[in-house]
Write an enzyme that holds these catalytic residues in place. Sequence first.
Site, short mmCIF file in Angstrom:
data_model
loop_
_atom_site.label_atom_id
_atom_site.label_comp_id
_atom_site.label_asym_id
_atom_site.label_seq_id
_atom_site.Cartn_x
_atom_site.Cartn_y
_atom_site.Cartn_z
N SER A 1 6.50 6.78 1.45
CA SER A 1 5.36 6.11 2.01
C SER A 1 4.54 7.08 2.88
O SER A 1 4.14 8.14 2.40
CB SER A 1 5.80 4.86 2.78
N ASP B 1 4.25 -2.24 -6.55
CA ASP B 1 4.09 -1.93 -5.13
C ASP B 1 2.86 -2.67 -4.60
O ASP B 1 1.75 -2.49 -5.10
CB ASP B 1 3.92 -0.42 -4.96
N HIS C 1 7.87 -1.24 -3.13
CA HIS C 1 7.81 -0.19 -2.10
C HIS C 1 9.13 -0.09 -1.33
O HIS C 1 9.18 0.50 -0.27
CB HIS C 1 6.66 -0.55 -1.15
#
Length: 162
Positions: A26, A103, A137
Amino acid sequence: VTQELPDIVGKLFPVDDSRMAISGHSMGGHGALVCHLKNPGKYTSVSAFSPICNPTKCPWGEKAFTGYLGSVEAGKAYDATELIASFPKGTQAPILIDQGTADEFLDSAVLPKHFTAAAAKAGYNQVTLRMQPCYDHSYYFISSFMRDHINHHATALGLYKK
């Protein structure tokens, strides 16, 4: 990350500091990309899971850069997509990016195709973007592909042959 951490690791462990790799997830994945792109030749390989690839083009980055640096324009010096456009050709390291197609941040913040398009335009031909169907994610996404990332780095470091 680029100076203090390698110094500490080098003092604690018998490592070859001429061969380093970097990875993250991320915003940490974006950090890994930026560390490489701002330090040509320092990293042998790079990998990232769902990196925020173009933060000057997403609401999170706009807010952060305006708040911390005073403007989105100032944030371009810390945006991987902006940085790869002028990366020196002789110091390219292989970059592996894994991104889940489910995601929730894919189209609003992560923006990996901005990065790969900028890399292609700049002639940085060692970027692999893998779009992983149905992954989000989360930790499960990372744990599903961690072995591939370790192998990516081990291969680049000359520790593993495919």
